[in-house]
Design an enzyme around this catalytic site. Structure first.
Site, mmCIF file in Angstrom:
data_model
loop_
_atom_site.group_PDB
_atom_site.id
_atom_site.type_symbol
_atom_site.label_atom_id
_atom_site.label_comp_id
_atom_site.label_asym_id
_atom_site.label_seq_id
_atom_site.Cartn_x
_atom_site.Cartn_y
_atom_site.Cartn_z
ATOM 1 N N PRO A 77 40.241 36.525 41.638
ATOM 2 C CA PRO A 77 41.523 37.203 41.453
ATOM 3 C C PRO A 77 42.092 37.120 40.043
ATOM 4 O O PRO A 77 42.045 36.073 39.391
ATOM 5 C CB PRO A 77 42.438 36.495 42.468
ATOM 6 C CG PRO A 77 41.499 36.072 43.562
ATOM 7 C CD PRO A 77 40.236 35.676 42.852
ATOM 8 N N CYS A 78 42.678 38.245 39.607
ATOM 9 C CA CYS A 78 43.191 38.364 38.237
ATOM 10 C C CYS A 78 44.660 37.963 38.056
ATOM 11 O O CYS A 78 45.033 37.534 36.955
ATOM 12 C CB CYS A 78 43.035 39.814 37.762
ATOM 13 S SG CYS A 78 41.328 40.388 37.761
ATOM 14 N N PRO A 79 45.540 38.120 39.076
ATOM 15 C CA PRO A 79 46.966 37.866 38.845
ATOM 16 C C PRO A 79 47.313 36.523 38.223
ATOM 17 O O PRO A 79 48.286 36.447 37.457
ATOM 18 C CB PRO A 79 47.571 37.999 40.262
ATOM 19 C CG PRO A 79 46.683 38.987 40.941
ATOM 20 C CD PRO A 79 45.303 38.659 40.436
#
Length: 419
Positions: A77-79
């Protein structure tokens, strides 16, 4: 090319999957949280073992039960690292980067490939990167980071991605980052046939004016509303290319639309700008409703970029090319000298001592800011001593697989909004 195996975590809708397959990797397993993306994977590769659920949940899959694999890959995941977000890093319930490194230690693949947003390359995460690199070295892996842009690998958009590659020393000696193969056209040349497919009279004029590559496509998440092409700055760039970025269209413009009409992109057009569908080998079907399809496409790793990286890794694993000394592959990099100074000491150190060990010039306000930044991802004990305040690195705040970690509680609470 020898048959090489891969386990892919956080596989999404298959951008990295397809690229790695085209590079010669056979999927042993793919794990994905979003059911729409998992459905797309199963639609395109019905013979694959695709698991749906939290990749860190061993009831979904058991890493220790799998046979040895050549590559562990994923787009975690990037967030937690996104410039557009809060950059919570290790304290974000979605952060799986450090966990993936520990998974490498359990599975012992020959190579590791992880990709994420450009934000992870920023000073905010210098200590986090150092932690990852140090841990991989402890596990017996050489590693290197590199910021790549999709436009340099045959994709008509910017899309910078920060990539980590790790290998055993005997294979790393053969590794070379892929050579650039820049996209030769523009958004106009990439999408002209689609824009003209329903006889829109303005298609040719539009294509001539859309004479640059696309800004980074932003897939977004379940926390936000419907599909659009990104924040205000991106929308301005899209407008300069003659695209209405306030949504995604069901169909291309038609014969009744005026020549000066400003069209929205369809999901098929967005997929083309991500590197899908420009030839039969990149054909891919996306399942679900329009917004879901857009998010699957927009959040993906462009297949041509994954293919270039997969080929570079496969060449190294097959010891193809020219063997090099490891010092030629990557010179020793200290991403965060202050973190290194803290880590190397078993006793508390004062500000003056830490600055000297780090080998950097900084005043007290700068030191305090750096320490505050470190404290966002690491546990740092502070003690007041006669010679002043002293600091000691105690631990890492991130999730690395601990059963009692608060990540599990927050993840369960926010599960319906995580994608």
């Amino acid at each position: 090319m020898a048959d090489l195996s891969v386990v892919e975590i956080c596989a999404g809708a298959g951008g990295q999957s397809l690229g790695l397959e085209l590079a010669g990797f056979r999927h042993v397993l793919a794990v994905e949280l979003d059911e729409n993306a998992a459905a797309t994977l199963r639609e395109n590769r019905p013979d694959w073992d695709v698991r749906l659920g939290d990749v860190a949940d061993e009831s979904v899959w058991a890493p220790k039960e799998l046979p040895p694999v050549d590559l562990l890959a994923g787009g975690v995941p990037c967030p937690p690292f996104s410039i557009a977000g809060k950059q919570l890093g290790a304290t974000d319930e979605r952060d799986l980067f450090a966990w993936a490194v520990e998974l490498t230690g359990k599975m012992k693949p020959r190579a590791l490939l992880l990709e994420n947003v450009r934000g992870l390359s920023m000073p905010r995460f210098s200590a986090y990167r150092q932690h990852v690199k140090d841990r991989l070295k402890e596990l017996g892996y050489w590693s290197d980071w590199k910021l790549l842009e999709a436009r340099d690998y045959g994709v008509p958009q910017l899309r910078p991605r920060f990539v980590l590659v790790a290998m055993r020393d005997e294979d790393a000696q053969w590794f070379e980052w892929p050579e650039k193969t820049p996209y030769p056209g523009t958004v106009g040349t990439a999408l002209y046939e689609m824009m003209a497919s329903k006889n829109w009279p303005g298609a040719e004029k539009w294509a001539a004016a859309a004479n640059d590559i696309a800004p980074t496509i932003v897939g977004g998440s379940k926390k936000h509303g419907g599909a659009d092409l990104g924040p205000t700055r991106a929308k301005k760039a899209w407008r300069a290319l003659g695209v209405d970025a306030m949504g995604v269209a069901a169909d291309p413009p038609g014969q009744s639309d005026p020549i000066d009409y400003v069209p929205k992109l369809t999901t098929e057009m967005v997929a083309r700008l991500q590197g899908w569908g420009d030839s039969p080998e990149y054909a891919w079907t996306f399942t679900g409703r329009k917004t879901s399809r857009y998010r699957q496409i927009g959040n993906a790793f462009p297949p041509p970029v994954a293919r270039a990286l997969g080929t570079a890794i496969a060449n190294a694993l097959n010891q193809k090319g020219q063997r090099k000394d490891l010092s030629e592959v990557e010179k020793e990099v200290r991403h965060d000298p202050l973190y290194v100074a803290l880590k190397q000491s078993s006793v508390p150190l004062t500000e003056k001592e830490l600055i000297k060990l780090a080998g950097e010039k900084m005043d007290s306000p700068t030191f305090e800011r750096r320490m505050a930044m470190l404290a966002r991802d690491f546990v740092i004990r502070e003690d007041d001593q006669l010679v002043g305040r002293a600091y000691q690195l105690v631990g890492f705040k991130g999730f690395i697989g601990q059963e009692g970690h608060e990540r599990h509680v927050r993840f369960a609470e926010l599960r319906s909004r995580i994608s």
